[in-house]
Design an enzyme around this catalytic site. Structure first.
Site, short mmCIF file in Angstrom:
data_model
loop_
_atom_site.label_atom_id
_atom_site.label_comp_id
_atom_site.label_asym_id
_atom_site.label_seq_id
_atom_site.Cartn_x
_atom_site.Cartn_y
_atom_site.Cartn_z
N ASP A 103 15.12 -0.70 34.07
CA ASP A 103 15.39 -1.92 33.29
C ASP A 103 16.38 -1.69 32.17
OD1 ASP A 103 13.84 -1.02 30.90
OD2 ASP A 103 12.11 -1.35 32.17
N GLY A 155 14.18 11.16 41.52
CA GLY A 155 13.98 11.96 40.31
C GLY A 155 13.22 13.25 40.57
N ASP A 173 10.00 7.55 32.40
CA ASP A 173 9.77 6.12 32.23
C ASP A 173 9.50 5.54 33.62
OD1 ASP A 173 9.76 3.45 31.67
OD2 ASP A 173 11.75 3.38 30.78
N SER A 174 8.28 5.74 34.09
CA SER A 174 7.95 5.40 35.47
C SER A 174 7.00 4.21 35.53
CB SER A 174 7.30 6.59 36.17
OG SER A 174 6.03 6.87 35.58
N ASP A 176 3.51 2.63 37.73
CA ASP A 176 2.19 3.21 38.00
C ASP A 176 2.26 4.19 39.17
OD1 ASP A 176 1.19 1.68 35.97
OD2 ASP A 176 0.47 0.07 37.27
#
Length: 302
Positions: A103, A155, A173-174, A176
């Site tokens: 985002d 990643g 920054d993942s 769930d």
């Protein structure tokens, strides 16, 4: 004798239909958010379903497989805390690796720090990036920044192939721990993170809600202690109204580096907060976030 219904300021005759709501749930409890109009964006990528909605009072909202990723109303709570906590606990951060963050909010906050020279962002799903650029411009505003190297890639694979001692800060920054994010909660992944951090480096991690995903929170905490050492793992809390339960956790870990509270630069953080008119982060929140309720402390001892 008949009586008339009592009128109160918070009653309404409006009738709602299920299609007007997005419900983020874990099978036992959840959070409902009312949307207005048609879905603004929907695309099924090879990994997940990405959607953007307009809500009645929380601005635009990004969801992945109907799990809320962010809303314009409170995204700053998450993004400011996952970035500025490690930045003010450590001086001299120049090279940053970000896993996820499609985002763009984490990148926006990182780019507020002129000391950062390079940011490598590895996001597995280009659809998330594209949707955010189109519909969430205030969040994704730094995704074209010249200091950013944005890679659409896995990643987990990227970290496994990364050179030793490459980064001063890593941010996970993942979403769930399901689908493409599941491997980001494994011990082997964090062993690779530890290896590619420079001595004294730090990592901050989206570590789930102690109330909404208690098993994932406990398991990840245990995993991180095995990799980084008990004294180097520090969960902290951030309150995000549009996440189920409202209370979420992030976790700070260091590679034989600074403590996130004992070593943070309060004066610099206060000046930065004022200069950038931050919505959530400030020096008092930085310190208070690490004060955990008793039941969460007990969960971490399991």
């Amino acid at each position: 004798m008949t009586t008339s219904p009592v009128s109160t300021s918070n009653t309404t005759s409006t009738q709602f239909t299920p299609s007007e709501w997005v419900i983020d749930h874990n099978g036992k409890s959840g959070l409902s958010i009312r949307i207005q109009g048609e879905c603004l964006f929907k695309e099924e990528s090879p990994f997940q379903t990405v959607e953007v909605f307009d809500t009645y009072d929380r601005g635009k909202m990004l969801t992945i497989d109907r799990m809320v990723m962010c809303t314009e109303s409170d995204e700053a709570n998450y993004h400011e805390m996952i970035v500025h906590v490690p930045m003010f606990a450590n001086s001299g951060i120049k090279d940053v690796l970000v896993i996820g963050a499609g985002d763009g909010g984490t990148i926006r906050e990182l780019m507020r720090h002129p000391s950062i020279e390079r940011v490598t962002m590895v996001e597995i799903d280009e659809v998330v990036v594209r949707a955010s650029k189109q519909f969430l411009p205030t969040i994704s505003s730094a995704l074209e920044h010249p200091k950013l190297n944005l890679l659409i890639d896995d990643g987990i694979k990227f970290v496994k192939e990364a050179k030793d001692n490459s980064y001063d800060l890593v941010i996970i920054d993942s979403s769930d721990p399901v689908g493409p994010s599941e491997g980001l909660f494994s011990k082997s992944f964090y062993e690779d993170i530890f290896r590619c951090l420079r001595p004294g480096g730090a990592v901050t991690i989206q570590s789930e809600s102690p109330l909404f995903h208690p098993d994932a929170f406990v398991d990840l905490n245990k995993c991180l202690k095995e990799v980084f050492g008990v004294s180097s793992v520090h969960p902290y809390l951030v309150f995000i109204p549009m996440y189920p339960t409202g209370m979420w956790s992030l976790t700070y870990c260091s590679k034989q580096g600074n403590h996130p509270v004992n070593n943070f630069d309060r004066e610099k953080a206060a000046k930065f907060t004022q200069e950038h008119n931050l919505r959530y982060y400030n020096p008092d929140i930085h310190q208070a976030a690490f004060a955990l309720p008793g039941y969460i402390q007990k969960m971490m001892q399991i």
